[in-house]
Design a protein around this motif. Structure first.
Motif, PDB file in Angstrom:
ATOM      1  N   ASP A   1       0.857  -1.184   0.000  1.00  0.00           N
ATOM      2  CA  ASP A   1       0.000   0.000   0.000  1.00  0.00           C
ATOM      3  C   ASP A   1       0.894   1.235   0.000  1.00  0.00           C
ATOM      4  O   ASP A   1       2.068   1.165   0.346  1.00  0.00           O
TER       5      ASP A   1
ATOM      6  N   SER B   1       1.013   5.682  -1.581  1.00  0.00           N
ATOM      7  CA  SER B   1       0.769   6.555  -2.739  1.00  0.00           C
ATOM      8  C   SER B   1       1.840   6.419  -3.818  1.00  0.00           C
ATOM      9  O   SER B   1       1.538   6.482  -5.015  1.00  0.00           O
TER      10      SER B   1
ATOM     11  N   TYR C   1       3.686   3.754  -4.650  1.00  0.00           N
ATOM     12  CA  TYR C   1       3.452   2.501  -5.373  1.00  0.00           C
ATOM     13  C   TYR C   1       2.230   2.631  -6.283  1.00  0.00           C
ATOM     14  O   TYR C   1       2.223   2.156  -7.411  1.00  0.00           O
ATOM     15  N   LYS C   2       1.228   3.294  -5.771  1.00  0.00           N
ATOM     16  CA  LYS C   2      -0.048   3.404  -6.478  1.00  0.00           C
ATOM     17  C   LYS C   2       0.059   4.310  -7.709  1.00  0.00           C
ATOM     18  O   LYS C   2      -0.514   4.029  -8.757  1.00  0.00           O
ATOM     19  N   HIS C   3       0.818   5.409  -7.577  1.00  0.00           N
ATOM     20  CA  HIS C   3       0.792   6.438  -8.625  1.00  0.00           C
ATOM     21  C   HIS C   3       2.007   6.455  -9.551  1.00  0.00           C
ATOM     22  O   HIS C   3       1.942   7.023 -10.628  1.00  0.00           O
TER      23      HIS C   3
ATOM     24  N   GLU D   1       6.089  -0.722 -10.061  1.00  0.00           N
ATOM     25  CA  GLU D   1       5.625  -2.104  -9.905  1.00  0.00           C
ATOM     26  C   GLU D   1       6.272  -3.023 -10.947  1.00  0.00           C
ATOM     27  O   GLU D   1       6.742  -4.117 -10.624  1.00  0.00           O
TER      28      GLU D   1
ATOM     29  N   HIS E   1      -2.110  -5.240  -4.357  1.00  0.00           N
ATOM     30  CA  HIS E   1      -2.389  -3.946  -3.746  1.00  0.00           C
ATOM     31  C   HIS E   1      -3.418  -4.159  -2.631  1.00  0.00           C
ATOM     32  O   HIS E   1      -4.543  -4.569  -2.899  1.00  0.00           O
TER      33      HIS E   1
ATOM     34  N   GLU F   1      -5.259  -2.137   0.097  1.00  0.00           N
ATOM     35  CA  GLU F   1      -5.500  -0.780   0.590  1.00  0.00           C
ATOM     36  C   GLU F   1      -6.043  -0.784   2.012  1.00  0.00           C
ATOM     37  O   GLU F   1      -6.757  -1.691   2.420  1.00  0.00           O
TER      38      GLU F   1
END
Length: 471
Positions: free
Chosen positions: A415, A417, A419-421, A426, A447, A449
């Motif tokens: 989790d 930001s 990694y996510k954005h 990844e 992922h 969250e």
């Protein structure tokens, strides 16, 4: 077989070549940032150092890795039923979460956010914890559950030392909090006392944890092979399932536990100097511009709070050396620490992925810069070099964890930001981990969250089950 594997790793960690109209300029820039590009041999050396620091930490020898025992000895087993609470405290806003479980899986979730005013974040801790208790009561009563016994998991995202599953002693406040009388006190006890002063609910605080631990537990509801939790956001940390017989720090009575979640606290990896061999001048300047110098060494290489600043420092250096924005009078804003944030690096990286330049131009325009083609390529190159190094460093440590965990397949719950954005992290991580793993084990990244909310409620369910079993 080692040589071909190292060759494959060497090939994989090459970044896209810098192509400029001026070959001399290109050479100078590549030389300037060369130390940011880690070789396969350096990657292996970092891996050896990380493994050594982990072993020292777990045997309570001096190490930059805390290797905290969370006292969570197992994951959900599918028997958990009923209602569980979480209190997620990490910043100026906090949340109370209600999770309903059936057969160990969440079937309903209620969340309410609350605010902590600046006057409560400093001074005595009693008003702060009274406010937390008042908010928990408000939430529980609004759900009509004031007469129901509710187990609560407390996510306390501040440095703490755990003495048991429900004892977490605050080491130091961070962020905007400073209540000196809570330092060296048990955060769970402070919360329990505040809830007792009210006496208007039946909430029982059963566990204290951080968001990394919660992410692993939350991930385990999505994939039963989950054995690693990773936060890759503003900050970074990881935890994993360790064999219980390897863990020396265990203050409570043991009950034949086979494994336990260990919170590595890897943001501080290298604070003792063991990673200095990869530190560049850019990193030293990034460190000097940070709030607490000579701390969170590893986090400063990889996390969202710092990645943009590393890029900014490099761009500012290249500008001063007249290798970048040569025909442009660069505005002071690029030369000001903190002005280039990591989300902007992610947008520029998206351009590199797409073979475009619109994001890069738009971002530079905010700094009052009109770039030429070479400028755009240099900026994109620097963002790639810094991002790629971050992905490689995270992967080195994750590969070491996969090799350490004795399971056929290991799932890493992630989790955060960054990694996510970030559009490329990844993909790089998957490639590097597979090349760095010496065990050849299968792994995957998922992922997961809200480990700090859902995960904490799930930990309270595990704690509730353990408590019933041991009564």
């Amino acid at each position: 077989m080692v040589v071909p594997a190292e060759h494959a790793l060497h090939e994989a960690i090459q970044v896209s070549p810098l192509i400029l109209s001026d070959d001399v300029r290109r050479q100078k820039i590549e030389n300037r940032v060369a130390k940011m590009r880690l070789s396969a041999a350096t990657a292996r050396k970092i891996q050896d150092v990380f493994i050594s620091e982990m072993n020292k930490g777990i045997h309570q020898q001096p190490s930059s890795l805390q290797m905290e025992n969370t006292y969570i000895p197992e994951l959900l087993d599918g028997t958990e039923e009923g209602l569980y609470l979480a209190l997620d405290l990490g910043g100026t806003n906090f949340r109370v979460v209600l999770l309903e479980l059936a057969h160990g899986a969440p079937i309903r979730e209620e969340v309410k956010r609350y605010y902590i005013g600046s006057e409560l974040r400093v001074g005595s801790a009693i008003p702060l914890f009274d406010h937390l208790a008042e908010s928990v009561s408000d939430f529980v009563i609004s759900q009509g559950l004031q007469d129901v016994e509710l187990p609560l998991g407390f996510t306390f995202s501040f440095p703490m030392i755990q003495h048991s599953l429900d004892v977490g002693v605050l080491v130091t406040w961070t962020k905007t909090f400073n209540c000196p009388d809570a330092v060296n006190k048990d955060a769970v006890r402070l919360l329990r006392e505040a809830l007792d002063r009210r006496g208007d609910t039946k909430v029982k605080v059963l566990a204290v944890l951080n968001d990394t631990t919660g992410t692993l537990v939350q991930g385990s509801t999505l994939d039963h092979n989950t054995a690693v939790g990773l936060i890759l956001g503003t900050g970074s940390n990881a935890c994993y399932l360790e064999r219980a017989d390897r863990v020396e720090h265990w203050e409570t009575e043991r009950h034949g536990e086979r494994e336990v979640i260990i919170d590595i606290e890897w943001g501080a990896f290298g604070d003792n100097g063991v990673l200095d061999f990869i530190k560049t001048d850019f990193d030293r300047e990034n460190d000097a511009n940070s709030l607490i110098v000579n701390s969170f060494t590893f986090e400063k290489y990889i996390a969202g709070k710092y990645l943009g600043e590393v890029v900014r420092v490099i761009l500012a250096k290249l500008t001063k050396e007249r290798l970048l924005f040569v025909g442009d009078s660069t505005s002071d804003s690029l030369l000001t620490p903190g002005n280039l944030t990591t989300d902007l690096v992610s947008h520029i990286e998206q351009d590199s992925l797409d073979g475009g330049d619109s994001n890069t131009k738009e971002i530079l325009a905010k700094f009052g810069i009109i770039p030429d083609e070479d400028d755009i390529r240099i900026v994109q190159y620097v963002c790639e070099v810094a991002s790629n190094r971050a992905a490689l460093l995270v992967s080195i440590c994750l590969a070491s964890l996969i090799d350490r965990i004795d399971k056929e397949q290991v799932t890493i719950a992630v989790d955060g930001s960054l990694y996510k954005h970030h559009p490329r992290l990844e993909g790089w991580m998957k490639q590097y981990i597979s090349l760095l793993c010496t065990s050849g084990r299968k792994f995957k990244l998922i992922h997961a969250e809200d480990g700090s909310g859902k995960g904490a409620a799930l930990v309270s369910a595990i704690a509730h089950r353990l408590k019933k079993r041991l009564q």
